[in-house]
Design an enzyme around this catalytic site. Structure first.
Site, PDB file in Angstrom:
ATOM      1  N   CYS A   1      85.134  81.717  68.988  1.00  0.00           N
ATOM      2  CA  CYS A   1      84.153  81.143  68.038  1.00  0.00           C
ATOM      3  C   CYS A   1      84.340  81.566  66.524  1.00  0.00           C
ATOM      4  O   CYS A   1      84.038  82.737  65.968  1.00  0.00           O
ATOM      5  CB  CYS A   1      82.719  81.333  68.163  1.00  0.00           C
ATOM      6  SG  CYS A   1      81.581  80.326  67.382  1.00  0.00           S
TER       7      CYS A   1
ATOM      8  N   CYS B   1      75.776  77.864  54.959  1.00  0.00           N
ATOM      9  CA  CYS B   1      75.812  76.557  55.402  1.00  0.00           C
ATOM     10  C   CYS B   1      74.819  75.943  54.622  1.00  0.00           C
ATOM     11  O   CYS B   1      73.776  76.532  54.381  1.00  0.00           O
ATOM     12  CB  CYS B   1      75.573  76.618  56.887  1.00  0.00           C
ATOM     13  SG  CYS B   1      75.878  74.630  57.391  1.00  0.00           S
TER      14      CYS B   1
ATOM     15  N   CYS C   1      70.102  72.983  59.063  1.00  0.00           N
ATOM     16  CA  CYS C   1      69.470  72.645  60.087  1.00  0.00           C
ATOM     17  C   CYS C   1      68.581  73.659  60.471  1.00  0.00           C
ATOM     18  O   CYS C   1      68.581  74.762  60.255  1.00  0.00           O
ATOM     19  CB  CYS C   1      70.554  72.573  61.413  1.00  0.00           C
ATOM     20  SG  CYS C   1      71.589  71.286  61.029  1.00  0.00           S
TER      21      CYS C   1
ATOM     22  N   GLU D   1      80.962  85.988  60.440  1.00  0.00           N
ATOM     23  CA  GLU D   1      80.981  86.593  61.920  1.00  0.00           C
ATOM     24  C   GLU D   1      81.949  85.767  62.506  1.00  0.00           C
ATOM     25  O   GLU D   1      81.772  84.397  62.745  1.00  0.00           O
ATOM     26  CB  GLU D   1      79.618  86.489  62.242  1.00  0.00           C
ATOM     27  CG  GLU D   1      78.796  87.762  61.649  1.00  0.00           C
ATOM     28  CD  GLU D   1      77.166  87.974  62.184  1.00  0.00           C
ATOM     29  OE1 GLU D   1      76.810  88.916  61.964  1.00  0.00           O
ATOM     30  OE2 GLU D   1      76.869  86.941  62.784  1.00  0.00           O
TER      31      GLU D   1
ATOM     32  N   CYS E   1      74.638  81.455  70.319  1.00  0.00           N
ATOM     33  CA  CYS E   1      74.522  80.076  69.382  1.00  0.00           C
ATOM     34  C   CYS E   1      73.470  80.253  68.590  1.00  0.00           C
ATOM     35  O   CYS E   1      72.335  80.245  69.082  1.00  0.00           O
ATOM     36  CB  CYS E   1      74.709  79.287  70.528  1.00  0.00           C
ATOM     37  SG  CYS E   1      75.050  77.461  69.801  1.00  0.00           S
TER      38      CYS E   1
ATOM     39  N   GLY F   1      78.777  78.033  58.992  1.00  0.00           N
ATOM     40  CA  GLY F   1      79.202  76.808  58.467  1.00  0.00           C
ATOM     41  C   GLY F   1      79.398  75.490  59.124  1.00  0.00           C
ATOM     42  O   GLY F   1      79.520  75.287  60.074  1.00  0.00           O
TER      43      GLY F   1
ATOM     44  N   CYS G   1      68.790  77.034  62.991  1.00  0.00           N
ATOM     45  CA  CYS G   1      69.798  77.658  62.917  1.00  0.00           C
ATOM     46  C   CYS G   1      69.818  78.978  61.762  1.00  0.00           C
ATOM     47  O   CYS G   1      69.238  78.564  60.709  1.00  0.00           O
ATOM     48  CB  CYS G   1      71.067  76.855  62.487  1.00  0.00           C
ATOM     49  SG  CYS G   1      72.719  77.872  62.262  1.00  0.00           S
TER      50      CYS G   1
END
Length: 362
Positions: free
Chosen positions: A103, A110, A114, A90, A338, A164, A117
């Site tokens: 962005c 990834c 985390c 995306e 985000c 990522g 996320c």
């Protein structure tokens, strides 16, 4: 077939030398591909017809396919781009009064996991190629090219903050950055291109030496104990090492500060005591803070900090003399905010399956 979007200008020059052509062809091709957004060799009219024919036979300008495009009520645009074998990444454009920020993603999923996320929850498949990274900028630029003013730049800023960890794909990311900065391509300023990292210290040093751009560090915790829990890469590169790497990076950075990103998680990292610990942690690093209200996603296990907590946290940092911004949530109605980017990840890590199994067993 060679995808010429994988090459920066010096690499293109080497390619042309290798086929017996003059290196200046690289600059011509860069302008056609990136400045004008042309993918048809036949339309590149200042390149000899014989060379255009050869390029069409031996090379290509291959872009990710756009699977879907969504536009938020606030004007944010999100593209899901097909990168093959069931995977999609995306890309998000955020319009503001004084800038237009794109962005960009660097990986399919990834590997860093985390905990807050959505991308990390999807697992990891592979690194994106340079063509797939720069292709996101190519597609967005062409999608928003104004018919009455095609030369006018709409995308003024690029942030490597999509899906990522950019520094885990450093070689391809650096080549893409070099294309973004090239005056024959997109001509972006180093100050207006930002790479975000969770703290891969050796790669931060390499980025500083190879292509220093603005740096943002996903910090999210003021001490090692908490950061080990929510940003697991901290176990390998703890805060002391990360702060030292930030100081080294600033020796060559285009800006004289690092931006520390800090997602605000209710009852986890948002107390006044956390804010004071944070001041102690970053005291030797010239920096500014970007506080990010947590953007919920299904089964995240976290809640967004209250406005009062965010305000108190911000005020403590500001009273200590720091510049602090609180990021405005954009595109949340299309899951473009985000921490919400998920794309389509054929997860090689089996992380998603393990999580479902653990949840079912509980």
């Amino acid at each position: 077939m060679i995808n010429l979007l994988d090459f920066n200008q010096s690499q293109l020059a080497e390619y042309f030398r290798g086929i017996g052509e003059k290196p200046f062809r690289a600059k011509q091709l860069m302008r056609w591909m990136h400045h004008y957004g042309e993918s048809d060799f036949g339309q590149m009219t200042d390149i000899a017809k014989s060379l255009r024919t050869r390029l069409a036979e031996e090379a290509c300008i291959a872009l990710p396919a756009v699977s879907t495009e969504q536009i938020s009520r606030d004007g944010t645009r999100k593209w899901l781009m097909d990168v093959g074998t069931g995977n999609g990444v995306e890309t998000v454009f955020i319009p503001e009064d004084d800038r237009g920020t794109l962005c960009i993603s660097s990986q399919v999923g990834c590997a860093l996991e985390c905990t807050f996320c959505s991308t990390g929850r999807q697992g990891f498949n592979r690194n994106l190629t340079t063509a797939e990274i720069i292709g996101q900028l190519w597609i967005a630029s062409n999608a928003m090219r104004q018919e009455d003013a095609p030369e006018e730049r709409i995308i003024s800023n690029v942030v490597m903050m999509g899906m990522g960890e950019p520094l885990a794909n450093l070689d391809n990311v650096v080549t893409a950055l070099q294309i973004m900065l090239d005056d024959s391509a997109y001509g972006l300023s180093r100050r207006r291109v930002t790479v975000s990292t969770s703290g891969l210290v050796p790669a931060m040093d390499r980025l500083r030496d190879q292509c220093p751009v603005a740096l943002a560090v996903s910090l999210h915790a003021p001490n090692d104990e908490l950061r080990n829990e929510i940003v697991p890469i901290n176990k390998k590169y703890p805060l002391k090492e990360l702060m030292a790497a930030c100081q080294r990076y600033l020796e060559k950075a285009p800006r004289d500060f690092v931006t520390f990103e800090y997602v605000m998680l209710d009852g986890v990292n948002d107390t006044e005591a956390h804010a004071r610990q944070l001041l102690e942690t970053v005291r030797d690093v010239p920096c500014k803070f970007n506080l990010i209200p947590f953007n919920p996603f299904p089964d995240s296990g976290y809640n967004t900090s209250s406005q009062d907590n965010i305000r108190r946290f911000r005020d403590i940092l500001m009273q200590a003399g720091y510049v602090v911004t609180t990021r405005k949530t954009r595109g949340d109605d299309i899951d473009a905010a985000c921490g919400q980017l998920a794309g389509k990840v054929l997860d090689k890590t089996k992380r998603s399956a393990r999580r479902i199994h653990i949840k079912a067993a509980a």
